[in-house]
Structures are given as structure tokens and as C-alpha cells.
Design a protein around this motif. Structure first.
Motif, PDB file in Angstrom:
ATOM      1  N   LEU A 176     -58.396   3.943  -6.556  1.00 54.97           N
ATOM      2  CA  LEU A 176     -58.166   4.664  -5.364  1.00 54.97           C
ATOM      3  C   LEU A 176     -57.500   3.637  -4.196  1.00 54.97           C
ATOM      4  N   LYS A 177     -57.884   2.442  -4.467  1.00 56.50           N
ATOM      5  CA  LYS A 177     -57.470   1.484  -3.183  1.00 56.50           C
ATOM      6  C   LYS A 177     -56.072   1.013  -3.473  1.00 56.50           C
ATOM      7  N   GLN A 178     -55.581   0.842  -4.893  1.00 57.28           N
ATOM      8  CA  GLN A 178     -54.411   0.329  -5.061  1.00 57.28           C
ATOM      9  C   GLN A 178     -53.406   1.256  -5.555  1.00 57.28           C
ATOM     10  N   LEU A 179     -53.525   2.398  -5.945  1.00 54.52           N
ATOM     11  CA  LEU A 179     -52.657   3.400  -6.319  1.00 54.52           C
ATOM     12  C   LEU A 179     -52.388   4.352  -5.166  1.00 54.52           C
ATOM     13  N   PRO A 180     -51.131   4.092  -4.459  1.00 54.58           N
ATOM     14  CA  PRO A 180     -50.843   5.191  -3.414  1.00 54.58           C
ATOM     15  C   PRO A 180     -50.459   6.676  -3.680  1.00 54.58           C
ATOM     16  N   THR A 181     -51.559   7.266  -4.521  1.00 54.08           N
ATOM     17  CA  THR A 181     -51.220   8.724  -4.819  1.00 54.08           C
ATOM     18  C   THR A 181     -51.346   9.609  -3.571  1.00 54.08           C
ATOM     19  N   HIS A 182     -50.749  10.719  -3.679  1.00 52.70           N
ATOM     20  CA  HIS A 182     -50.944  11.786  -2.506  1.00 52.70           C
ATOM     21  C   HIS A 182     -52.265  12.544  -2.736  1.00 52.70           C
ATOM     22  N   TRP A 183     -52.503  12.720  -4.080  1.00 50.12           N
ATOM     23  CA  TRP A 183     -53.646  13.578  -4.517  1.00 50.12           C
ATOM     24  C   TRP A 183     -54.816  12.783  -5.350  1.00 50.12           C
ATOM     25  N   ILE A 184     -56.045  13.480  -4.963  1.00 47.52           N
ATOM     26  CA  ILE A 184     -57.019  13.003  -5.761  1.00 47.52           C
ATOM     27  C   ILE A 184     -57.461  14.234  -6.652  1.00 47.52           C
ATOM     28  N   LYS A 185     -57.573  14.174  -7.880  1.00 53.69           N
ATOM     29  CA  LYS A 185     -58.165  15.470  -8.630  1.00 53.69           C
ATOM     30  C   LYS A 185     -59.391  15.226  -9.108  1.00 53.69           C
ATOM     31  N   ILE A 186     -60.450  15.908  -8.670  1.00 54.15           N
ATOM     32  CA  ILE A 186     -61.568  15.682  -9.045  1.00 54.15           C
ATOM     33  C   ILE A 186     -62.000  16.164 -10.331  1.00 54.15           C
ATOM     34  N   ASP A 187     -62.524  15.448 -11.132  1.00 55.59           N
ATOM     35  CA  ASP A 187     -62.905  15.670 -12.621  1.00 55.59           C
ATOM     36  C   ASP A 187     -63.783  16.958 -12.546  1.00 55.59           C
ATOM     37  N   GLN A 188     -63.516  17.730 -13.649  1.00 58.23           N
ATOM     38  CA  GLN A 188     -64.447  19.001 -13.632  1.00 58.23           C
ATOM     39  C   GLN A 188     -65.699  18.571 -14.243  1.00 58.23           C
ATOM     40  N   GLY A 189     -66.089  17.605 -14.642  1.00 54.11           N
ATOM     41  CA  GLY A 189     -67.471  16.956 -14.887  1.00 54.11           C
ATOM     42  C   GLY A 189     -68.454  17.112 -13.809  1.00 54.11           C
ATOM     43  N   PHE A 190     -67.834  16.910 -12.603  1.00 53.15           N
ATOM     44  CA  PHE A 190     -68.692  16.869 -11.241  1.00 53.15           C
ATOM     45  C   PHE A 190     -68.508  18.155 -10.715  1.00 53.15           C
ATOM     46  N   VAL A 191     -67.729  19.118 -11.214  1.00 55.31           N
ATOM     47  CA  VAL A 191     -67.667  20.472 -10.668  1.00 55.31           C
ATOM     48  C   VAL A 191     -68.484  21.409 -11.302  1.00 55.31           C
ATOM     49  N   ARG A 192     -68.873  21.198 -12.664  1.00 56.74           N
ATOM     50  CA  ARG A 192     -69.314  22.190 -13.628  1.00 56.74           C
ATOM     51  C   ARG A 192     -70.970  22.498 -12.921  1.00 56.74           C
ATOM     52  N   ASP A 193     -71.701  21.501 -12.801  1.00 58.42           N
ATOM     53  CA  ASP A 193     -73.116  21.935 -12.407  1.00 58.42           C
ATOM     54  C   ASP A 193     -73.232  21.697 -10.954  1.00 58.42           C
ATOM     55  N   MET A 194     -72.377  21.491 -10.165  1.00 56.18           N
ATOM     56  CA  MET A 194     -72.465  21.167  -8.599  1.00 56.18           C
ATOM     57  C   MET A 194     -73.511  22.344  -7.884  1.00 56.18           C
ATOM     58  N   LEU A 195     -73.412  23.380  -8.201  1.00 54.37           N
ATOM     59  CA  LEU A 195     -74.346  24.468  -7.883  1.00 54.37           C
ATOM     60  C   LEU A 195     -75.970  24.126  -7.933  1.00 54.37           C
ATOM     61  N   ASN A 196     -76.100  23.459  -9.061  1.00 52.46           N
ATOM     62  CA  ASN A 196     -77.768  23.159  -9.433  1.00 52.46           C
ATOM     63  C   ASN A 196     -78.009  21.775  -9.698  1.00 52.46           C
ATOM     64  N   ASP A 197     -77.004  20.825  -9.477  1.00 51.52           N
ATOM     65  CA  ASP A 197     -77.132  19.360  -9.670  1.00 51.52           C
ATOM     66  C   ASP A 197     -76.910  18.547  -8.356  1.00 51.52           C
ATOM     67  N   GLN A 198     -78.135  18.032  -7.694  1.00 51.59           N
ATOM     68  CA  GLN A 198     -77.955  17.546  -6.300  1.00 51.59           C
ATOM     69  C   GLN A 198     -77.139  16.414  -6.574  1.00 51.59           C
ATOM     70  N   ASP A 199     -77.177  15.712  -7.662  1.00 53.81           N
ATOM     71  CA  ASP A 199     -76.421  14.301  -7.952  1.00 53.81           C
ATOM     72  C   ASP A 199     -75.059  14.773  -7.965  1.00 53.81           C
ATOM     73  N   ASP A 200     -74.749  15.772  -8.794  1.00 50.87           N
ATOM     74  CA  ASP A 200     -73.314  15.944  -8.723  1.00 50.87           C
ATOM     75  C   ASP A 200     -72.756  16.356  -7.229  1.00 50.87           C
ATOM     76  N   LEU A 201     -73.554  16.994  -6.460  1.00 53.67           N
ATOM     77  CA  LEU A 201     -73.213  17.440  -4.951  1.00 53.67           C
ATOM     78  C   LEU A 201     -73.051  16.141  -4.299  1.00 53.67           C
ATOM     79  N   ALA A 202     -73.998  15.122  -4.510  1.00 50.48           N
ATOM     80  CA  ALA A 202     -73.835  14.094  -3.740  1.00 50.48           C
ATOM     81  C   ALA A 202     -72.437  13.357  -4.036  1.00 50.48           C
ATOM     82  N   ILE A 203     -72.246  13.430  -5.270  1.00 47.54           N
ATOM     83  CA  ILE A 203     -70.828  12.715  -5.741  1.00 47.54           C
ATOM     84  C   ILE A 203     -69.619  13.371  -5.153  1.00 47.54           C
TER      85      ILE A 203
END
Ligand code: C2E
Ligand code: MG
Ligand code: MG
Ligand code: MG
Length: 285
Positions: free
Chosen positions: A192-219
Motif C-alpha cells: 500500500l505504501k509503495q505502490l501508487p495504485t488508484h484503487w484498493i480492492k478489498i478481498d472477498q474473504g473479509f466481506v463474506r462474514d462481515m455481517l456476523n464476524d466482528q473481526d472481519d468488520l474491524a478489519i
């Protein structure tokens, strides 16, 4: 006796190795043939703006239309290409095919961007940016703004400096980059620090359980904070339901892609899908 056993074991091992190598060789030969015989296809998955409901563009995803085995997902054949010169040839085919599609949509009056996944080996080819510029010139009317390149942080392979240089060269062509599957690599923050990309694309692994996993939500909250600090735009992948989209929007994530919006589709289904979406888009205020 022991030596004999050792020898036998060794032979056994060699036979296994031989099978593995032969299998790999045959797979590569078959993949080369697939390229020559035009058996690869690109499917397109939409990216939408959750605020306006607008269709922003499409990610091009490779498939192999195998004459006997049917439509094959990239996980079934891309790994066999890893680090092989054929990987770059396939990547060139993907890039050219996606650019042709982007040009065709643009000529029809659509303002959709087309995103292409670029493997590290392709990005690291000498003259990548010049080649891209040449490809862009081959399609009248197409500019760098019409396409985006997605790079997997887990595949940068150490040479961050070079990747960063290539990104900057492509930025002169107005081509934007996305850091794909963000958060799954070994040193996401360094990338993130060294690659000047316009976008960050959040991995689906953090999205899948975000509605019931507090850890994923925090991430996810953490990623949104980082994105803001680094002035990057964020898109989430793996958005499978309306509730996911709503929750992501509440976290400040404005863009989404996922089965809940649409599965990747062949190009001939795209305009119908867009009409359906425009009649009933997801848009949050
Ligand atoms: P990716 O770039 O992260 O692409 C997203 C993958 O997630 C796609 O899988 C897509 O079909 C899948 N996906 C999208 N929305 C959802 C969802 O809501 N739920 C679930 N469970 N999955 C979803 P696909 O098409 O099988 O591609 C897998 C990976 O293969 C891609 O991951 C990308 O890394 C790679 N890939 C695909 N096409 C290409 C290509 O042309 N070149 C290169 N280098 N890599 C490619
Ligand atoms: Mg991608
Ligand atoms: Mg991704
Ligand atoms: Mg992914």
C-alpha cells in the motif's frame, strides 16, 4: 539391505516425479494449443457505484471453453502457467481481447471501464508500459482512462520498486491500477505504501462474514481508514447480498462487485443485464 531399500525408495520417488513432470508438460502443451485454437473466453463482471447505482465498468475474467470438459474456471488452469513464458502470452491475449471489448463498448456510446488482471510476470516484462501504449493506439478512440489494471499484491514477488516504476509509467497513459485481493498478501501495508495504485480492492474473504464476524468488520473498518489516509478509492469484491452492500456503504465503501450484483457473464449478456440493473439499481443515500 538398507541401501537396496533406499535405492527402491529413490526409484519410487523418481517415478512419481516423472508422472508429475509429464502431467505438467502435457497440461502446458494443451494450454498452448488452447491459445492457438482460440479456446479462451473472457467473462465480464460489473462494478457498480453504490451511491448512484451506476454501472462503472466490468472486470474481464478468463475462462477456458474446453471442447470436452466444458467451461473451466481460471483456478483449474492458471496455476499450471505460473512463471511459465506461456503465462505472458495468455496475458497478452487477455489484454488485447479486453481492450477490443472496451473499444467496442466505447464506440457504442457506453462509458464503462474494463479491468484486466495482470500477472506479476507480465507486469515485469521490459517495456510493459510502451507495449500497453501501443495496444491502446491500435484501437481508435480508446484511451488509458477506459481501462484499469488489477495486480495481486501476493504476486508482486519482491520487486516492489520495479512494480512501482511501471505503475507510474502507465499513469502517464492515464491508466489506473487496483491492488487486488487487498489484505491477503504477506506485506499488504508495504505494498500500500509503495505502490501508487488508484484503487484498493478489498478481498472477498473479509466481506463474506462481515455481517456476523466482528473481526472481519474491524478489519474492514481498518482498511477504510487506511484508504482514506492514503487517498485511495475502495471497491469491495465478493458482495453476495444486498445486506453486504448496505453494510459496506455504511463503512464508506462506495463501489462494489459480487454475485449479489451479477455473476461474471459472457459479453452477449451484458447489455440486457445493464438494462435490468438500471431499472432497479442498488443505490444508497
Ligand atoms: P479476482 O481478480 O479476485 O477476481 C474475482 C473472483 O471472484 C472471480 O473468480 C469472480 O468470479 C469471483 N467472484 C466475484 N464475485 C463473487 C462473489 O460474490 N462471491 C464469490 N464467492 N466469488 C465471487 P474467477 O473468475 O474464478 O477468477 C479467479 C481469479 O483468477 C481472479 O481473482 C484472478 O486473480 C484470476 N484471474 C481471472 N482471470 C484472469 C486473467 O485474465 N488474468 C490473470 N492474470 N488472472 C486472472
Ligand atoms: Mg481481479
Ligand atoms: Mg480480486
Ligand atoms: Mg479475489
Amino acid at each position: 539391505q538398507a541401501k537396496q531399500l533406499g535405492k527402491n525408495r529413490c526409484q519410487l520417488f523418481d517415478i512419481e516425479l516423472d508422472h508429475r513432470l509429464r502431467g505438467q508438460y502435457e497440461t502446458l502443451t494443451r494450454l498452448k494449443q488452447a491459445l492457438e485454437q482460440d479456446e479462451f473466453r473472457l467473462f465480464y463482471q460489473p462494478k457498480v457505484n453504490l451511491h448512484t447505482g451506476q454501472v462503472m465498468g466490468f472486470e474481464a475474467l478468463i475462462r477456458w471453453q474446453h471442447p470436452e470438459r466444458g467451461l473451466l474456471a481460471p483456478a483449474l488452469f492458471l496455476p499450471a502457467l505460473d512463471q511459465h513464458p506461456l503465462e505472458v502470452e495468455v496475458s497478452h491475449w487477455v489484454l488485447r481481447t479486453a481492450l477490443a471489448q472496451a473499444a467496442s463498448w466505447k464506440a457504442q456510446g457506453h462509458d464503462w471501464t474494463v479491468s484486466v488482471n495482470i500477472c506479476a510476470q507480465h507486469l515485469q516484462q521490459p517495456g510493459f508500459a510502451d507495449q500497453l501504449e501501443e495496444y491502446l493506439h491500435q484501437f481508435p478512440g480508446l484511451t488509458g482512462q477506459d481501462i484499469e489494471l488489477e495486480i495481486l499484491e501476493s504476486s508482486i514477488l519482491g520487486d516492489i520498486q520495479q512494480a512501482s516504476r511501471v505503475i507510474r509509467q502507465c499513469q502517464r497513459l492515464n491508466v489506473r491500477f487496483a491492488l487486488d485481493d487487498f489484505g491477503t498478501g504477506y506485506s499488504s501495508l508495504a505494498y500500500l505504501k509503495q505502490l501508487p495504485t488508484h484503487w484498493i480492492k478489498i478481498d472477498q474473504g473479509f466481506v463474506r462474514d462481515m455481517l456476523n464476524d466482528q473481526d472481519d468488520l474491524a478489519i474492514l473498518q481498518g482498511i477504510m481508514g487506511l484508504a482514506q489516509a492514503f487517498e485511495r478509492e475502495v471497491i469491495a469484491e465478493g458482495v453476495e447480498t444486498f445486506a453486504h452492500a448496505k453494510a459496506l456503504f455504511a463503512l464508506g465503501c462506495l463501489y462494489a462487485q459480487g454475485y449479489g450484483i451479477a455473476r461474471p457473464m459472457p459479453v452477449d449478456q451484458v447489455t440486457d443485464w445493464v438494462l435490468g440493473w438500471q431499472a432497479q439499481p442498488w443505490s444508497f443515500h
